[in-house]
Design a protein around this motif. Structure first.
Motif, PDB file in Angstrom:
ATOM      1  N   SER A  58     -28.443 -30.592 -32.313  1.00 40.89           N
ATOM      2  CA  SER A  58     -29.054 -29.649 -31.386  1.00 40.89           C
ATOM      3  C   SER A  58     -28.594 -29.874 -29.954  1.00 40.89           C
ATOM      4  O   SER A  58     -28.944 -29.113 -29.056  1.00 40.89           O
ATOM      5  N   ARG A  63     -28.832 -26.071 -27.653  1.00 42.75           N
ATOM      6  CA  ARG A  63     -29.867 -26.177 -26.632  1.00 42.75           C
ATOM      7  C   ARG A  63     -29.986 -24.857 -25.868  1.00 42.75           C
ATOM      8  O   ARG A  63     -30.090 -24.807 -24.642  1.00 42.75           O
ATOM      9  N   ARG A  64     -29.958 -23.783 -26.641  1.00 46.01           N
ATOM     10  CA  ARG A  64     -30.079 -22.445 -26.088  1.00 46.01           C
ATOM     11  C   ARG A  64     -31.504 -22.204 -25.579  1.00 46.01           C
ATOM     12  O   ARG A  64     -32.458 -22.761 -26.112  1.00 46.01           O
ATOM     13  N   PRO A  65     -31.680 -21.327 -24.571  1.00 46.89           N
ATOM     14  CA  PRO A  65     -33.033 -21.009 -24.105  1.00 46.89           C
ATOM     15  C   PRO A  65     -33.822 -20.266 -25.166  1.00 46.89           C
ATOM     16  O   PRO A  65     -33.248 -19.661 -26.088  1.00 46.89           O
ATOM     17  N   ALA A  66     -35.134 -20.276 -25.028  1.00 46.48           N
ATOM     18  CA  ALA A  66     -36.009 -19.700 -26.051  1.00 46.48           C
ATOM     19  C   ALA A  66     -35.803 -18.201 -26.231  1.00 46.48           C
ATOM     20  O   ALA A  66     -36.095 -17.654 -27.294  1.00 46.48           O
ATOM     21  N   LEU A  67     -35.288 -17.526 -25.200  1.00 44.36           N
ATOM     22  CA  LEU A  67     -35.107 -16.070 -25.307  1.00 44.36           C
ATOM     23  C   LEU A  67     -33.903 -15.678 -26.159  1.00 44.36           C
ATOM     24  O   LEU A  67     -33.717 -14.491 -26.465  1.00 44.36           O
ATOM     25  N   LYS A 101     -34.288 -13.289 -29.360  1.00 47.17           N
ATOM     26  CA  LYS A 101     -34.674 -11.922 -29.015  1.00 47.17           C
ATOM     27  C   LYS A 101     -33.537 -11.182 -28.314  1.00 47.17           C
ATOM     28  O   LYS A 101     -33.339  -9.977 -28.520  1.00 47.17           O
TER      29      LYS A 101
END
Length: 286
Positions: free
Chosen positions: A77, A185-189, A192
């Motif tokens: 990750s 480690r992508r952002p939570a958005l 979507k």
């Protein structure tokens, strides 16, 4: 530090001598711990297998395998997990260079079968190209934009400073193309955003790490190795891919690309933005 490392350091003073030996070995081998099994670990530490099992139960794991799988997931990750330099700085440099060579060889296998042809065609025909890069992916996205803009017009890095993605993406459609650089480690958005882009119908290229688990498939998927010999990822393969994409596009439309590069260089000469103007002055006898 990983959860395992935090747990060991928190309980180290309470461990027995044999358990401390195992704990110290683990802290020194966090980056390659996934390559061991419990028998090998006990042998390397000179302790019994029951000592290894007892330590991991004390740390809150049912088994060594559970701990190893957790550590592997963390590393995949993108969590930086450092290791001790058993062979010193020189050994680290040698292993890192070997790792880079292996990645480039792997990249040639991944991209050397014409897998970039569709993307290059899309870049050549798109009305506009938007490039998005989050966090550690941003430098790769920025470099890609800086190279592409020398080959073709209408290349944007999104979002613009102070703006949101929605404001930037609302006008993108089927005649455009989006390149989303989204290493781990992508952002939570991210899920979507990916789903929204797929619904919009805009052609989409996605650059991610190998073995990325994606909720939606893009039109072009580039899975690139980020492996390193210690804590931090290496982006040599990603930067090499950027160079390949831009060079392939340039040679696909060479006359147009040369003309654009010439106009850019003329503007450099007129505005004296770069030190290259000194070279032009010297070459002209100025």
């Amino acid at each position: 530090m990983s959860q395992l490392g935090e747990q060991i350091r928190a309980q180290f003073s309470q461990l027995g001598p044999q358990e401390r030996r195992v704990a110290s070995f683990i802290l020194d081998h966090m980056d390659d711990l996934a390559t061991y099994n419990s028998v090998e670990l006990s042998r390397c530490c000179g302790v019994s297998k029951s000592t290894v099992s007892r330590l991991f139960r004390r740390l809150g794991y049912d088994s060594f395998r559970e701990m190893r799988d957790e550590n592997r997931r963390l590393r995949q990750s993108g969590v930086p997990i450092p290791a001790a330099l058993g062979d010193g700085p020189a050994g680290l440099i040698e292993r890192q260079l070997k790792c880079e060579q292996d990645k480039i060889a792997q990249l040639l296998t991944l991209l050397g079968n014409g897998s970039l042809d569709g993307l290059i065609g899309g870049l050549a025909g798109a009305r506009r190209v938007g490039i998005i890069g989050f966090r550690n992916s941003y430098p790769v996205a920025l470099h890609l934009r800086q190279q592409l803009v020398q080959v073709r017009a209408g290349v944007q890095l999104l979002p613009q400073p102070g703006q949101t993605l929605a404001e930037e993406l609302v006008d993108y459609g089927v005649d455009d193309l989006i390149i989303l650089v989204a290493f781990h480690r992508r952002p939570a958005l991210f899920p979507k955003l990916l789903a929204s882009l797929r619904r919009s119908g805009v052609p989409l290229a996605l650059m991610v790490e190998t073995q990325a688990e994606l909720p939606d498939a893009p039109d072009w998927l580039l899975e690139l190795p980020l492996d390193s010999v210690s804590a931090f990822d290496s982006y040599s393969a990603a930067m090499c891919t950027v160079s390949l994409i831009c060079n392939l596009l340039l040679h696909r439309q060479l006359a147009q690309g040369r003309e654009r590069i010439g106009r850019i260089n003329e503007l450099y000469r007129q505005t004296e933005e770069l030190e290259l103007n000194r070279l032009w002055q010297f070459s002209s006898g100025g």
